[in-house]
Every structure is written in structure tokens, then in C-alpha cells.
Scaffold this motif. Structure first.
Motif, PDB file in Angstrom:
ATOM      1  N   ASP A   1     124.222 110.188  46.204  1.00  0.00           N
ATOM      2  CA  ASP A   1     124.308 111.556  45.664  1.00  0.00           C
ATOM      3  C   ASP A   1     125.512 112.288  46.240  1.00  0.00           C
ATOM      4  O   ASP A   1     126.259 112.953  45.508  1.00  0.00           O
ATOM      5  CB  ASP A   1     123.026 112.338  45.961  1.00  0.00           C
ATOM      6  CG  ASP A   1     121.853 111.898  45.103  1.00  0.00           C
ATOM      7  OD1 ASP A   1     122.064 111.198  44.083  1.00  0.00           O
ATOM      8  OD2 ASP A   1     120.705 112.248  45.456  1.00  0.00           O
ATOM      9  N   ASP A   2     125.727 112.165  47.549  1.00  0.00           N
ATOM     10  CA  ASP A   2     126.893 112.801  48.169  1.00  0.00           C
ATOM     11  C   ASP A   2     128.190 112.186  47.651  1.00  0.00           C
ATOM     12  O   ASP A   2     129.165 112.897  47.383  1.00  0.00           O
ATOM     13  CB  ASP A   2     126.826 112.702  49.697  1.00  0.00           C
ATOM     14  CG  ASP A   2     125.805 113.651  50.305  1.00  0.00           C
ATOM     15  OD1 ASP A   2     125.453 114.655  49.649  1.00  0.00           O
ATOM     16  OD2 ASP A   2     125.360 113.388  51.436  1.00  0.00           O
TER      17      ASP A   2
ATOM     18  N   ARG B   1     128.843 113.573  44.203  1.00  0.00           N
ATOM     19  CA  ARG B   1     129.159 115.002  44.296  1.00  0.00           C
ATOM     20  C   ARG B   1     130.608 115.180  44.741  1.00  0.00           C
ATOM     21  O   ARG B   1     131.360 115.997  44.193  1.00  0.00           O
ATOM     22  CB  ARG B   1     128.204 115.708  45.262  1.00  0.00           C
ATOM     23  CG  ARG B   1     128.439 117.210  45.378  1.00  0.00           C
ATOM     24  CD  ARG B   1     127.522 117.850  46.400  1.00  0.00           C
ATOM     25  NE  ARG B   1     127.505 117.184  47.688  1.00  0.00           N
ATOM     26  CZ  ARG B   1     128.481 117.241  48.594  1.00  0.00           C
ATOM     27  NH1 ARG B   1     129.581 117.931  48.352  1.00  0.00           N
ATOM     28  NH2 ARG B   1     128.370 116.605  49.749  1.00  0.00           N
TER      29      ARG B   1
END
Length: 144
Positions: free
Chosen positions: A29-30, A33
Motif C-alpha cells: 500500500d505504501d 501510494r
């Protein structure tokens, strides 16, 4: 005498060091992002669909098995050859560096042990380099 921790890269030591599938999903997810917002990653972000749901799942599932955990990618999507999977996109040094840059930033945000952060980034460079090498072999030289 305190027993030494398992060596990364053996059995499921890396998977556990990454926090299992939950920790891997946080990393992914990071990673995406950062890819969405970091200017040097614009080109590689454009290689993805607008909706990153499937890309997130595929990367997390791949990393699960690659780090010695459950082979989720194979269970859900079948077998994969990383260089051949990426062969349809023009990936050179700049794209590799952007991908590694996103991953380095994402790894830095994780609560992993410093030794594991260093190990993981070093290991991720291997398939990234392999993708570029395969592209060089299969893509004809472009005139300058």
C-alpha cells in the motif's frame, strides 16, 4: 546463550520479518501510494491501470511467496516469470530506478528491523535488474 534469529532468506524468516501478509500488504500500500505521488515514478505509474486494486493484490501475493510465506500468487493467478510478465512494457534503467526508489521509500516506512530493511531492498534489486537485462536482450537497439 540466546539463540540467533533465523537467517533472512531461509524458510519463512523473511516472511515473518515482513510481518506476514498484513505487513506485506502495508508495504505494498505504501509502495503504490508513493508511486502515485512521487514525480520520478510518473512513467511507471502510467504503466498501471488507474485502479490499483489488482496490482496491489498481485504484488502482495507475489511477495508473500517470494519471502518464504504462502504461495498466494500461484494459488490465485497461476505461475509467473517476472521478466516475461514485464516484457510488454518498456522497462530500462530509469524505470527500474523509479521502481526501486518507490520500494526503498516504502520499506523505510515499515517497522522492520534495520537489517531486514537492508536485506529486502538488496534482494528486490535482483529481479529488477533481471527485468532490465531481459528487456535489453529482447528489444532491438533504437536509433539515437
Amino acid at each position: 546463550m540466546t539463540p540467533s534469529p533465523p537467517l533472512f532468506g531461509t524458510a519463512d524468516a523473511s516472511y515473518r520479518a515482513a510481518g506476514g501478509i498484513e505487513g506485506i500488504r502495508r508495504l505494498v500500500d505504501d509502495f503504490y501510494r508513493i508511486m502515485d505521488t512521487w514525480e520520478p515514478a510518473r512513467t511507471i505509474r502510467q504503466m498501471h491501470r488507474e485502479d490499483l486494486t489488482e496490482s496491489r493484490d498481485k504484488l502482495a501475493c507475489f511477495l508473500s511467496g517470494w519471502l518464504g510465506g504462502p504461495k498466494l500468487f500461484q494459488e490465485r493467478y497461476g505461475s509467473i516469470s517476472i521478466p516475461m510478465f514485464h516484457a510488454s512494457w518498456p522497462i530500462g534503467d530509469a524505470e527500474r530506478d523509479a521502481w526501486i526508489g518507490c520500494m526503498a521509500q516504502a520499506i523505510d516506512l515499515q517497522p522492520y528491523a534495520p537489517e531486514f530493511k537492508e536485506y529486502l531492498l538488496r534482494q528486490l534489486r535482483v529481479p529488477a535488474e533481471r527485468i532490465v537485462a531481459v528487456q535489453r536482450k529482447t528489444t532491438p537497439e533504437r536509433p539515437s
